[in-house]
Motif scaffolding. Structure first.
Motif, PDB file in Angstrom:
ATOM      1  N   ILE A 235     -12.234 -32.932   8.206  1.00 28.88           N
ATOM      2  CA  ILE A 235     -10.958 -34.063   8.789  1.00 28.88           C
ATOM      3  C   ILE A 235     -10.127 -33.535   9.701  1.00 28.88           C
ATOM      4  CG2 ILE A 235      -9.289 -35.538   7.928  1.00 28.88           C
ATOM      5  CD1 ILE A 235     -11.047 -36.503   5.677  1.00 28.88           C
ATOM      6  N   GLU A 239      -9.266 -34.043  13.590  1.00 26.74           N
ATOM      7  CA  GLU A 239      -8.128 -34.400  14.008  1.00 26.74           C
ATOM      8  C   GLU A 239      -7.523 -33.591  15.138  1.00 26.74           C
ATOM      9  OE1 GLU A 239      -3.799 -34.126  12.486  1.00 26.74           O
ATOM     10  OE2 GLU A 239      -5.093 -35.142  10.997  1.00 26.74           O
ATOM     11  N   TYR A 253     -10.548 -43.282   9.580  1.00 30.56           N
ATOM     12  CA  TYR A 253     -12.106 -43.417   9.097  1.00 30.56           C
ATOM     13  C   TYR A 253     -12.346 -44.541   8.560  1.00 30.56           C
ATOM     14  CZ  TYR A 253     -11.958 -38.335   9.978  1.00 30.56           C
ATOM     15  OH  TYR A 253     -12.159 -36.730  10.513  1.00 30.56           O
TER      16      TYR A 253
END
Length: 266
Positions: A235, A239, A253
């Motif tokens: 993640i 990002e 998400y």
């Protein structure tokens, strides 16, 4: 016969090359129809409605494909409609979920339509491909909607720039997920550009731009699906690389199951 594909910016970066290689492998003469892209996209300038976008795309697809077929003296059109296409289009008597361009009959009156796999769900299609000895790049290929990236620009009309934002983000996400083995878990990956501006910081100044929504789904039959949850490290890396685009402030998400959500946001 020809395998025909229309390219009006709805395909992912390098996707047409992948299709060309697959067609070459199975010995199909592949032709890419390329209508002028700006007039085509201009038809979408007054709508953000997914069903309207599907019908506009279908009209252009049918017009250009039929024109090509007639120019070559063709009389038969074969497509890869599957059972979910039939069900979701309301052809079984159930309610319409969404229109599929390949299930629309208007415009094809001069052709015999054949749908040899319309009774098969996607797992059965994959197994059929394996039985035929086709390589994984074909049998395991990830599906995508006919209008492609046109359905991944959300809340604003489709433009070339907005398509570019969605496709750029998709390409960047796909460079990262194999590092974490996520590609082996995901049946269909949706990376959409959410055109709702929120405030943020870029460099030392205030920024105001849209967001990217990542929807990684795992499914067997594509009639039901579950989200694939990413680890924290993935993640954070996603990002960083996605928000490097000045047109993107946030990464969201979406793990909502199908149902109630469809796999695609539109």
């Amino acid at each position: 016969g020809f395998g025909v594909r229309m390219d009006v910016g709805q395909l992912l970066f390098e996707e047409i090359d992948e299709i060309e290689q697959n067609a070459k492998y199975v010995g199909i003469h592949h032709h890419v129809i390329t209508p002028p892209i700006e007039p085509f996209i201009a038809q979408f300038s007054n709508t953000i409605d997914a069903e309207v976008k599907r019908h506009i795309f279908a009209g252009g697809y049918i017009e250009n494909t039929v024109q090509f077929g007639k120019s070559r003296g063709m009389k038969v059109a074969v497509d890869g409609s599957t059972r979910p296409d039939v069900i979701e289009s309301g052809r079984t008597g159930a309610d319409l979920i969404k229109s599929h361009h390949n299930m629309i009959e208007d415009g094809w009156e001069d052709f015999i339509r054949l749908r040899p796999i319309q009774h098969l769900f996607k797992p059965e299609v994959r197994e059929f491909a394996r039985i035929l000895g086709l390589p994984p790049c074909i049998s395991e290929r990830e599906p995508s909607p006919g209008p492609g990236e046109y359905l991944r620009v959300i809340n604003k009309p489709v433009t070339l720039e907005r398509l570019n934002v969605a496709k750029t983000a998709d390409k960047r996400v796909r460079t990262i997920i194999p590092k974490y083995g996520l590609d082996k878990l995901i049946s269909q990956l949706v990376v959409a550009y959410i055109c709702v501006n929120t405030s943020g910081v870029k460099g030392s100044g205030r920024a105001y731009a849209g967001s990217i929504c990542i929807r990684p789904m795992q499914t067997v039959n594509y009639m039901t699906a579950n989200g694939v949850y990413f680890p924290r490290e993935a993640i954070e890396e996603i990002e960083l690389i996605v928000t490097a685009d000045s047109r993107v402030i946030r990464v969201w998400y979406d793990y909502t199951k199908k149902p109630p959500g469809t796999i695609e946001l539109e």
